[in-house]
Write a protein that holds these residues in place. Structure first.
Motif, short mmCIF file in Angstrom:
data_model
loop_
_atom_site.label_atom_id
_atom_site.label_comp_id
_atom_site.label_asym_id
_atom_site.label_seq_id
_atom_site.Cartn_x
_atom_site.Cartn_y
_atom_site.Cartn_z
N PRO A 177 -4.43 -1.45 4.96
CA PRO A 177 -5.57 -2.27 4.52
C PRO A 177 -5.77 -3.51 5.39
O PRO A 177 -6.90 -3.96 5.58
N LEU A 181 -3.19 4.75 7.14
CA LEU A 181 -3.95 3.65 6.51
C LEU A 181 -3.15 2.35 6.45
O LEU A 181 -1.99 2.32 6.05
N LEU A 217 -10.13 -2.44 -0.44
CA LEU A 217 -10.51 -1.21 -1.14
C LEU A 217 -12.03 -1.07 -1.21
O LEU A 217 -12.57 0.03 -1.09
N ILE A 219 -13.18 0.33 1.99
CA ILE A 219 -12.73 1.73 2.13
C ILE A 219 -13.63 2.65 1.30
O ILE A 219 -14.10 3.69 1.77
N CYS A 246 0.84 -1.21 0.00
CA CYS A 246 0.00 0.00 0.00
C CYS A 246 0.87 1.26 0.00
O CYS A 246 1.65 1.49 0.93
N PRO A 247 0.75 2.11 -1.02
CA PRO A 247 1.61 3.31 -1.06
C PRO A 247 1.33 4.26 0.10
O PRO A 247 2.24 4.93 0.59
N ALA A 248 0.08 4.30 0.55
CA ALA A 248 -0.24 5.19 1.67
C ALA A 248 0.48 4.70 2.93
O ALA A 248 1.13 5.46 3.64
N CYS A 255 -6.42 6.67 1.29
CA CYS A 255 -6.40 5.66 0.22
C CYS A 255 -6.36 6.33 -1.15
O CYS A 255 -7.14 7.24 -1.43
N THR A 256 -5.44 5.85 -2.00
CA THR A 256 -5.30 6.41 -3.36
C THR A 256 -6.13 5.62 -4.37
O THR A 256 -6.06 5.90 -5.56
N THR A 257 -6.83 4.58 -3.90
CA THR A 257 -7.60 3.65 -4.74
C THR A 257 -6.74 3.00 -5.83
O THR A 257 -7.20 2.72 -6.92
N CYS A 258 -5.48 2.74 -5.51
CA CYS A 258 -4.56 2.18 -6.51
C CYS A 258 -4.80 0.70 -6.77
O CYS A 258 -4.33 0.16 -7.75
N ASN A 259 -5.50 0.02 -5.85
CA ASN A 259 -5.86 -1.40 -6.03
C ASN A 259 -4.71 -2.38 -5.71
O ASN A 259 -4.85 -3.58 -5.90
N ALA A 260 -3.57 -1.85 -5.25
CA ALA A 260 -2.42 -2.74 -4.98
C ALA A 260 -2.76 -3.77 -3.90
O ALA A 260 -2.34 -4.93 -3.98
N CYS A 261 -3.55 -3.37 -2.91
CA CYS A 261 -3.89 -4.31 -1.83
C CYS A 261 -4.70 -5.49 -2.37
O CYS A 261 -4.48 -6.63 -1.97
S1 SF4 Z 1 -6.21 0.84 -2.80
FE1 SF4 Z 1 -5.34 -0.42 -1.21
S2 SF4 Z 1 -3.13 -0.32 -1.58
FE2 SF4 Z 1 -4.02 1.36 -2.72
S3 SF4 Z 1 -3.92 3.09 -1.30
FE3 SF4 Z 1 -5.93 2.15 -1.00
S4 SF4 Z 1 -5.64 0.72 0.68
FE4 SF4 Z 1 -3.60 1.26 -0.07
#
Ligand code: SF4
Ligand code: SF4
Length: 438
Positions: A326, A324, A387, A390, A315-317, A370-376
């Motif tokens: 996840p 944050l 996500l 969140i 998670c970048p955050a 959360c940047t909603t990047c979907n990495a999690c």
């Molecule tokens: S989508 Fe998941 S990995 Fe990306 S910022 Fe939000 S919680 Fe972190």
């Protein structure tokens, strides 16, 4: 008197199965406190996911050594249970190695294989304990795991080491009883691992050997039944729930956000007021404030989380020091769900406790990070989407509580008034072209 051990065994087995079934029924009811969501589409793909993600642990194979270690523990858990079936039948009927007379060399092969697997499980558990407590991998040292979650992971690893050691010791004592000609013990010959340990017990009397073998047998099976009943209180429930969770994983393109049905309905009722609900219809809710507002799949996700922390590491955050995590989102959802389940069990139906998942467990600061990047979602080995939770909670913050950062509020009113994020009137939108002409 001869029947006494069988009576004790059947009583313990019955009590363990009853307790386990009651707890699983309660967990199932908790999961279905969530709102309905349909996952009946594309069954072939769902079965593929179940075999590849849950059974094949496909995502784990990004890191081969770790994947192999997990596979040994997991295979050990599943395969050694074949041997547990024999132990249970022996306990019920007062027999010993019930399957041996019927399966002969296949039996010898299987027990040899189980013993090798048991040593593999034992070694991997030691490595996993070292990773958590000596090497202190960053994702295991995180404050998310402070308290019970950290102890839980250690307890399970220690119990697995004990169970595997009991299995090998039991077979080693058994071999010595065979050599002494005890008629209850079939002559199976040496097994590959316990055969190496058997000489250590050779000086013991038959009574001592019987005591060792029976003690290991009882502790082994009671340990397994206790483990079974511990699972529902532990993150290790994922051993079972990973299967339905993989089957019901979302099949949409990764990162695709779901439409809000409530917003679609609002628009629909504006266009066709005759469709709008009348009378005592429940007011519409936007987003999720508590576990009741999440879908049952979100709640199944919460119970399936292994607390491995791969999502938080990606998670970048989280990596840039924001609040944050996840993994914590999933753990908080499960904790709140358990709390709500206990409340319902105590009061017959949910009695307002003045708490919600949003605010009492998960804070605005976490959600906004959360940047909603979907990495999690991409990283999770058991198809969980933190996500999704969140986003639903953030929608509640913004749409129910009008709680958004000042910069966002400006953008929202621009979209409402000007149909674009900027503060210019839509009538002026093509002015830039006129200026170019001039
Ligand atoms: S989508 Fe998941 S990995 Fe990306 S910022 Fe939000 S919680 Fe972190
Ligand atoms: S959500 Fe998935 S990746 Fe994150 S801790 Fe739970 S199981 Fe691991």
């Amino acid at each position: 008197m001869l029947l006494l051990p069988q009576v004790i065994f059947v009583s313990i087995l019955g009590a363990a199965i009853w307790l386990f079934a009651s707890k699983i029924t309660q967990i199932r009811s908790n999961i279905f406190l969530g709102r309905n969501e349909d996952f009946s589409d594309n069954k072939p793909q769902r079965w593929r996911n179940l075999f590849l993600l849950a059974l094949g642990q496909k995502k784990m194979f990004k890191n081969i050594p770790v994947a192999l270690m997990h596979f040994i523990i997991y295979a050990g858990f599943i395969i050694i249970n074949i041997e547990v079936l024999e132990i249970v039948l022996d306990g019920m009927f007062g027999t010993h190695r019930l399957f041996y007379p019927y399966t002969g060399s296949l039996y010898i092969f299987l027990i040899n294989f189980f013993e090798i697997l048991a040593v593999g499980v034992l070694l991997v558990c030691v490595i996993f304990l070292a990773r958590r407590n000596i090497i202190k991998l960053k994702r295991f040292a995180s404050k998310d795991l402070n308290g019970w979650p950290r102890s839980d992971a250690n307890y399970i690893l220690i119990v697995e080491i004990i169970l595997m050691s009991l299995f090998i010791t039991m077979n080693a004592a058994d071999r010595n009883l065979q050599l002494l000609g005890n008629e209850h013990y079939h002559d199976t010959g040496n097994f590959v691992i316990s055969g190496l340990l058997a000489p250590l017990f050779s000086g013991n009397s038959e009574t001592s050997l019987l005591l060792i073998e029976r003690t290991c047998w009882w502790l082994h099976i009671i340990g397994i039944l206790a483990f079974l009943n511990y699972l529902p209180y532990s993150k290790h429930l994922h051993i079972m729930l990973a299967f339905p969770n993989a089957y019901f994983a979302r099949l949409d393109v990764q990162g695709k956000m779901t439409n809000m049905e409530t917003v679609q309905n609002e628009v629909k009722y504006m266009m066709q007021p005759e469709l709008a609900p009348t009378g005592d219809a429940q007011p519409m809710k936007f987003g999720a404030k508590d576990v009741f507002d999440l879908s049952w799949k979100n709640l199944l996700d919460a119970y399936s989380c292994t607390e491995c922390g791969r999502c938080s590491t990606a998670c970048p955050a989280n990596e840039t020091g924001k609040l944050l995590s996840p993994r914590k989102i999933m753990m908080d959802t499960r904790d709140r769900l358990q709390e709500v389940g206990k409340n319902i069990a105590a009061n017959g139906s949910f009695k307002d406790d003045g708490k919600t998942l949003l605010n009492n467990y998960i804070t605005m600061e976490e959600l906004r990070a959360c940047t909603t990047c979907n990495a999690c979602v991409e990283e999770c080995p058991v198809s969980i989407s933190p996500l999704d939770i969140i986003l639903q909670m953030r929608r509640s913050l913004v749409m129910e509580d009008s709680n958004a950062p000042q910069e966002w509020n400006g953008m929202f009113s621009n979209i409402e008034n000007n149909y674009a994020p900027w503060k210019f009137s839509p009538d002026d939108r093509d002015k830039w072209a006129l200026e170019m002409e001039g």
